[in-house]
Design an enzyme around this catalytic site. Structure first.
Site, PDB file in Angstrom:
ATOM      1  N   LEU A 133      21.576  79.752  15.464  1.00  0.00           N
ATOM      2  CA  LEU A 133      21.912  78.358  15.137  1.00  0.00           C
ATOM      3  C   LEU A 133      21.207  77.909  13.862  1.00  0.00           C
ATOM      4  O   LEU A 133      21.661  77.016  13.160  1.00  0.00           O
ATOM      5  CB  LEU A 133      21.481  77.437  16.281  1.00  0.00           C
TER       6      LEU A 133
ATOM      7  N   ASP B  64       6.581  65.893   9.776  1.00  0.00           N
ATOM      8  CA  ASP B  64       7.598  66.647   9.035  1.00  0.00           C
ATOM      9  C   ASP B  64       8.973  66.011   9.252  1.00  0.00           C
ATOM     10  O   ASP B  64       9.969  66.712   9.409  1.00  0.00           O
ATOM     11  CB  ASP B  64       7.591  68.118   9.503  1.00  0.00           C
TER      12      ASP B  64
ATOM     13  N   GLY C 281      13.815  79.118  10.695  1.00  0.00           N
ATOM     14  CA  GLY C 281      12.714  78.431  10.028  1.00  0.00           C
ATOM     15  C   GLY C 281      11.760  79.473   9.463  1.00  0.00           C
ATOM     16  O   GLY C 281      12.107  80.649   9.380  1.00  0.00           O
TER      17      GLY C 281
HETATM   18  P1  ATP Z   1      10.440  75.159   9.734  1.00  0.00           P
HETATM   19  O1  ATP Z   1      10.070  76.455   9.147  1.00  0.00           O
HETATM   20  O2  ATP Z   1      11.375  74.349   8.849  1.00  0.00           O
HETATM   21  O3  ATP Z   1       9.304  74.358  10.234  1.00  0.00           O
HETATM   22  P2  ATP Z   1      10.984  75.998  12.418  1.00  0.00           P
HETATM   23  O4  ATP Z   1      10.713  77.475  12.431  1.00  0.00           O
HETATM   24  O5  ATP Z   1       9.935  75.147  13.006  1.00  0.00           O
HETATM   25  O6  ATP Z   1      11.373  75.493  10.971  1.00  0.00           O
HETATM   26  P3  ATP Z   1      13.131  74.423  13.459  1.00  0.00           P
HETATM   27  O7  ATP Z   1      13.077  73.514  12.273  1.00  0.00           O
HETATM   28  O8  ATP Z   1      12.682  73.873  14.752  1.00  0.00           O
HETATM   29  O9  ATP Z   1      12.349  75.792  13.147  1.00  0.00           O
HETATM   30  O10 ATP Z   1      14.596  74.990  13.596  1.00  0.00           O
HETATM   31  C1  ATP Z   1      15.224  75.700  12.535  1.00  0.00           C
HETATM   32  C2  ATP Z   1      16.700  75.316  12.511  1.00  0.00           C
HETATM   33  O11 ATP Z   1      17.320  75.697  13.748  1.00  0.00           O
HETATM   34  C3  ATP Z   1      16.953  73.822  12.394  1.00  0.00           C
HETATM   35  O12 ATP Z   1      16.988  73.409  11.051  1.00  0.00           O
HETATM   36  C4  ATP Z   1      18.295  73.660  13.087  1.00  0.00           C
HETATM   37  O13 ATP Z   1      19.349  73.981  12.204  1.00  0.00           O
HETATM   38  C5  ATP Z   1      18.258  74.729  14.169  1.00  0.00           C
HETATM   39  N1  ATP Z   1      17.815  74.146  15.463  1.00  0.00           N
HETATM   40  C6  ATP Z   1      16.547  73.874  15.818  1.00  0.00           C
HETATM   41  N2  ATP Z   1      16.475  73.385  17.062  1.00  0.00           N
HETATM   42  C7  ATP Z   1      17.748  73.352  17.526  1.00  0.00           C
HETATM   43  C8  ATP Z   1      18.348  72.936  18.762  1.00  0.00           C
HETATM   44  N3  ATP Z   1      17.604  72.481  19.746  1.00  0.00           N
HETATM   45  N4  ATP Z   1      19.696  73.026  18.891  1.00  0.00           N
HETATM   46  C9  ATP Z   1      20.450  73.497  17.856  1.00  0.00           C
HETATM   47  N5  ATP Z   1      19.935  73.914  16.675  1.00  0.00           N
HETATM   48  C10 ATP Z   1      18.618  73.842  16.496  1.00  0.00           C
END
Ligand code: ATP
Length: 358
Positions: A19, A139, A22
Site C-alpha cells: 500500500l 510529523d 516509508g
Molecule cells: P516515514 O518513513 O515517512 O516515516 P513510515 O515507515 O513510518 O514512513 P507510514 O508513513 O506509516 O510509514 O506509511 C507509509 C505509507 O504507507 C503511507 O504514506 C501510506 O501511503 C501507506 N499507509 C500507511 N498506513 C496505512 C494504512 N493504515 N492503510 C493504508 N495505507 C497505509
C-alpha cells in the site's frame, strides 16, 4: 516495555499487496485468516546493533506502539496487534483505503472553503485529542493525512504515522525542531505552548493557495522563514480566500507561542464555527485556488518519488560497499550482518523483492 506477539504473522494473516512504503519498511494489505477482515500491516525492519545504519531501534518501535495503543479516536489510525520476529516488527493497523487527502482534493474540479473546512476540522479534532493525551505527532504533513473511504459523500480523515510522535511530560521544558521542516515550527518551552498547531496552519495555507508559506529559494532561507514565522498572503494566490480564513491561519502561524491559538480556540474560530449566516455564506462562496493546488500536489508527489529513489540508491550503494569490503571496518561489518539476517528470512525477502519489481 511493550509486549509483541512472537507468533508468525503469516500464520494469522495472509499478506497482500503493497500500500505504501516509508524509510524503514513497507505497509501492505493483510487479510485476517480467522475472520476474513482486511487490515494494513506495517512491516518495520529492526536494527541489529547500535552501530548499524539499517533499520529502526526497538525502543523507537516500542514508543510508536505505546503511543498508538494510547490513542483511540475516529480521526487517528487504530492499532490492532503487534508481532515481532528476529528482524522485523509488524504492526497490524486499521486499513485506510481512501488514499491521501491532498490527492483526493487535487482530483476535484473545485472545492469551496466550507468543504475544505470539513477536513481541517477533523484534523483539529484528532490533534486536539492527541493534545489531551499529551502526545505530539511531530510529523503532521499531507502524506500522513489520509481518508478512510473517498467514495462516501463526506470522507473521514485518518492521521497516520506516529513514528516521530512523543509522549510529553507535564511541566517539562521542550526544545525541538524535527519532522518535515515545511510543516513544523521550532518550539521551545512547556508542552502547553508547543507547536502542534503550527503544522495545521501550514497545511491550511497550502490547501487554500497551493503554495507553501515559508518556501525560500534555498533550504537555509526556508528554515530562516520558519524560525521567524516569516510569510505573507500575496494577492495573486489568495485572491479567492476569505478574510476569516486568513485570520485563522494568522492566529496559528505566530512566533510567540503564548499568542498562538489553542486547540479549543481553533475549533471555535469563526472560520470553523461561523457565528452568523453571513460568515457561513462567505465560506461557501469562496473557493480554494485549485489550479495552483494541483500544481503544488504534482510537485509534492514528484519530490516524494525523487526522495524515495535517492534513498533506495543510497541503500544500494551502502549494501554494495558492505559486500565489497566486509572486513574494512566495524560499521561496514555490521551492515553485512544486517543483510545476512534478511537473507535468513526467505519469505520476507521474497515479499520485498516482489514488491520492488512491481
Ligand atoms: P516515514 O518513513 O515517512 O516515516 P513510515 O515507515 O513510518 O514512513 P507510514 O508513513 O506509516 O510509514 O506509511 C507509509 C505509507 O504507507 C503511507 O504514506 C501510506 O501511503 C501507506 N499507509 C500507511 N498506513 C496505512 C494504512 N493504515 N492503510 C493504508 N495505507 C497505509
Amino acid at each position: 516495555m511493550a509486549l509483541f506477539k512472537l507468533e508468525n504473522v503469516e500464520d494469522l494473516y495472509e499478506i497482500g499487496e503493497v500500500l505504501g512504503s516509508g524509510h524503514f519498511g513497507q505497509v501492505r494489505e493483510v487479510l485476517e485468516r480467522a475472520t476474513g477482515t482486511r487490515w494494513a500491516g506495517k512491516f518495520l525492519k529492526l536494527r541489529k546493533s547500535a552501530s548499524s545504519r539499517l533499520g529502526l531501534e526497538r525502543k523507537n518501535v516500542e514508543r510508536e506502539v505505546e503511543i498508538l495503543q494510547s490513542l483511540q479516536h475516529c480521526n487517528i489510525m487504530a492499532l490492532k496487534d503487534v508481532f515481532e520476529s528476529r528482524s522485523e516488527v509488524v504492526l497490524i493497523v486499521e486499513l485506510i483505503s481512501g488514499g491521501e487527502l491532498f490527492d483526493f482534493i487535487a482530483a476535484k474540479e473545485s472545492l469551496t472553503e466550507s468543504e475544505a473546512i470539513e477536513f481541517i476540522e477533523q484534523i483539529l479534532h484528532g490533534v486536539e485529542y492527541m493534545h489531551s493525551k499529551r502526545i505530539a505527532h511531530f510529523d503532521l504533513k499531507p502524506e500522513n493525512i489520509m481518508l478512510s473511504d473517498k467514495l462516501v459523500p463526506h470522507p473521514h480523515i485518518k492521521i497516520i504515522d506516529f513514528g516521530l510522535a512523543q509522549h510529553l511530560t507535564q511541566g517539562e521544558e521542550y526544545r525541538s525542531l524535527c519532522g518535515t521542516p515545511q510543516y513544523i515550527g521550532e518550539w521551545n518551552g512547556p508542552f502547553e505552548a508547543c507547536c502542534l498547531y503550527v503544522s495545521i496552519g501550514v497545511i491550511t495555507y497550502i490547501l487554500l493557495s497551493g503554495i507553501s508559506p515559508f518556501q525560500g529559494d534555498t533550504d537555509e532561507e526556508t528554515l530562516r522563514n520558519i524560525l521567524a514565522m516569516n510569510y505573507e498572503f500575496d494577492d495573486y494566490h489568495f485572491s479567492q480566500t476569505t478574510a476569516m480564513a486568513k485570520d485563522f491561519i494568522q492566529k496559528l502561524l505566530v512566533k510567540d507561542q503564548n499568542e498562538r491559538m489553542t486547540a479549543e480556540e481553533s475549533l471555535l474560530h469563526p472560520w470553523i464555527k461561523p457565528l452568523n449566516r453571513k460568515q457561513a455564506a462567505s465560506r461557501c462562496r469562496s473557493s480554494i485556488n485549485m489550479k495552483n493546488f494541483k500544481k503544488f500536489n504534482a510537485r509534492r508527489k514528484w519530490k516524494m518519488s525523487y526522495n524515495m529513489v535517492s534513498a533506495c540508491n543510497r541503500l544500494c550503494h551502502l549494501q554494495l560497499l558492505c559486500k565489497a569490503s566486509a572486513k574494512a571496518n566495524e560499521e561496514l561489518r555490521q551492515c553485512e550482518s544486517d543483510q545476512e539476517d534478511t537473507e535468513s528470512k526467505p519469505a520476507s525477502l521474497l515479499r520485498r523483492r516482489l514488491s520492488s519489481s512491481s
